[in-house]
Design an enzyme around this catalytic site. Sequence first.
Site, PDB file in Angstrom:
ATOM      1  N   ASP A  62      -5.871  -1.062  -9.577  1.00  0.00           N
ATOM      2  CA  ASP A  62      -5.521  -0.761  -8.183  1.00  0.00           C
ATOM      3  C   ASP A  62      -6.397  -1.487  -7.177  1.00  0.00           C
ATOM      4  OD1 ASP A  62      -3.349   1.374  -8.478  1.00  0.00           O
ATOM      5  OD2 ASP A  62      -4.946   2.159  -9.749  1.00  0.00           O
ATOM      6  N   ASP A 121       5.435  -0.066 -10.483  1.00  0.00           N
ATOM      7  CA  ASP A 121       4.121  -0.360  -9.911  1.00  0.00           C
ATOM      8  C   ASP A 121       3.618  -1.565 -10.702  1.00  0.00           C
ATOM      9  OD1 ASP A 121       1.212  -0.388  -9.835  1.00  0.00           O
ATOM     10  OD2 ASP A 121       1.308   1.584  -8.875  1.00  0.00           O
ATOM     11  N   HIS A 129       1.132  -1.470 -13.620  1.00  0.00           N
ATOM     12  CA  HIS A 129       1.405  -0.545 -14.720  1.00  0.00           C
ATOM     13  C   HIS A 129       2.075  -1.156 -15.936  1.00  0.00           C
ATOM     14  CE1 HIS A 129       1.204   3.355 -12.106  1.00  0.00           C
ATOM     15  NE2 HIS A 129       0.133   2.600 -12.008  1.00  0.00           N
ATOM     16  N   GLU A 143       8.209   6.841 -11.591  1.00  0.00           N
ATOM     17  CA  GLU A 143       7.296   5.700 -11.755  1.00  0.00           C
ATOM     18  C   GLU A 143       6.753   5.676 -13.179  1.00  0.00           C
ATOM     19  OE1 GLU A 143       3.822   5.941  -9.245  1.00  0.00           O
ATOM     20  OE2 GLU A 143       3.155   3.914  -9.737  1.00  0.00           O
ATOM     21  N   ASP A 194       0.145   0.442  -2.919  1.00  0.00           N
ATOM     22  CA  ASP A 194      -0.535   1.477  -3.710  1.00  0.00           C
ATOM     23  C   ASP A 194      -1.783   0.894  -4.368  1.00  0.00           C
ATOM     24  OD1 ASP A 194      -1.330   3.645  -5.169  1.00  0.00           O
ATOM     25  OD2 ASP A 194       0.183   3.416  -6.737  1.00  0.00           O
ATOM     26  N   LYS A 251       4.243   4.035 -16.371  1.00  0.00           N
ATOM     27  CA  LYS A 251       2.883   3.536 -16.519  1.00  0.00           C
ATOM     28  C   LYS A 251       2.618   3.233 -17.985  1.00  0.00           C
ATOM     29  CE  LYS A 251      -1.754   4.409 -14.870  1.00  0.00           C
ATOM     30  NZ  LYS A 251      -2.575   5.163 -13.937  1.00  0.00           N
ATOM     31  N   ASP A 292      -5.398  -0.956 -15.225  1.00  0.00           N
ATOM     32  CA  ASP A 292      -4.764  -0.425 -14.020  1.00  0.00           C
ATOM     33  C   ASP A 292      -5.831  -0.195 -12.961  1.00  0.00           C
ATOM     34  OD1 ASP A 292      -2.896   0.888 -12.303  1.00  0.00           O
ATOM     35  OD2 ASP A 292      -3.772   2.779 -12.944  1.00  0.00           O
ATOM     36  N   TRP A 336       5.330  10.655 -10.157  1.00  0.00           N
ATOM     37  CA  TRP A 336       4.435  10.028 -11.133  1.00  0.00           C
ATOM     38  C   TRP A 336       3.490  11.095 -11.669  1.00  0.00           C
ATOM     39  CZ3 TRP A 336      -0.975   9.753 -10.982  1.00  0.00           C
ATOM     40  CH2 TRP A 336      -1.535   9.112 -12.126  1.00  0.00           C
ATOM     41  N   HIS A 341       5.737  -0.082  -6.102  1.00  0.00           N
ATOM     42  CA  HIS A 341       4.360   0.123  -5.676  1.00  0.00           C
ATOM     43  C   HIS A 341       3.694  -1.235  -5.810  1.00  0.00           C
ATOM     44  CE1 HIS A 341       3.481   4.712  -6.004  1.00  0.00           C
ATOM     45  NE2 HIS A 341       4.230   4.387  -4.969  1.00  0.00           N
TER      46      HIS A 341
END
Length: 416
Positions: free
Chosen positions: A294, A257, A260, A223, A324, A225, A292, A182, A284
């Site tokens: 997280d 993910d 994303h 990955e 993640d 995004k 984003d 990533w 993820h």
Amino acid sequence: MSTRYESAKQMYAKYGIDTDAVIEKLKNVPLSMHCWQGDDVIGFDHDGPLTGGIQTTGNYPGKATTPEQLLADMDKAMSLCPGKKKLNVHACYAIFEDGEFADRDKLEPKHFKKWVEFAKKRNMGIDFNPTFFSHPMVKNGLTLSSPDKDVRDFWIEHGKACIRISEYFAKETGVPCVMNIWTGDGYKDVPADRMGPRMRYKDSIEKILEEPFDKNLVKPCVESKVFGIGVEAYTVGSAEFTLSFAASHNGCLPLMDNGHYHPTEVVSDKIPALLCFFPEVALHITRGIRWDSDHVLILDDETKEMAKEIVRCNALDRVYMALDYFDASINRISAWVVGFRSWQKALLNAMLTPNELLKDLQDKSEFTKLMMLHEELKLMPLGDVWEEYCRSCGVAGDASWFDEIEKYEKEVLSKR
Ligand code: RNT
Ligand code: ZN
């Protein structure tokens, strides 16, 4: 065995579900715990800030600042989680001994010996990530897609070094290593050239993958995004880019993910789509809020739905699952545990769902009954089976695990 479990077991049995068998099966499904929750994604190889369009917010006291602290904190977190664990390590978490240092392009397996010792002692595999951020060779926010060949070459060497380290992890632990590529490469504002950076990115990842490795031991992933902080207008590794890359490069997996994508897109729907084409995919698992962000994973509807798709598609051995997220505003060890336990709950919930029965109703177009059952199943005694699962894994099934967090905070974290 509690009477609550006994009664739950009978209730699930009515739907043809053997709770004992589910518990045994879940114990063997590995979930990768990310080392970077413990120190706000900093690592041990630099003093600079976190870059790459990702950010941790908050200043909760007690974060790990040395390898010893981070390993001890992870150990504590893992001791409070049921199920099979795998370690997820980033390259910036290289552990240098005796004043030695190696830059990212020169990293070697020996710099991760401590991680291997830790994993082996606990019978775990290790996943790995090259770190394409928080480094002076990130120029104008770019790494593998940079127009500057020296910049690209540096990061290609880093990627190659990480393949060698991944293979070392797999050989040492006996478990394949998922290696995720990533980068935060992109532009804050409207670009003048969208394809050029992508062609360079493609070429750079291809060069990384030229490093020889055993496909049974190392599982490279790309990955995607949608955007990053300060990189709002354009991301080189977009969804279409990475998916097409993985589809056209044998042995490379797509990694999704779920933080994303555009906010109304759901990864639960993408999992079965990808499983029609890819033998294996990687995830993820996180919780995006608006951007984003997280956030720590919780047992919300989409989390449950993603787990259901993996289970319904019979794909527990085709989907590599990794947490993640990073939250610096609360106790970091608790953040690890809450997220890990939430995904375990989601998997348990999915495995306790009478999926064949529901599929059959769908195929017979019995949508009235399907809706009714979907709703009724929501109040099945998942918590009682959860308690039994945790008990059989030797961890608390209720909130009492938090006593350990408070004790550790008082005795260890507050003294840092
Ligand atoms: C960032 C990506 C990436 C990172 C880690 C630290 O948006 O999700 O996976 O979180 O590599
Ligand atoms: Zn991610």
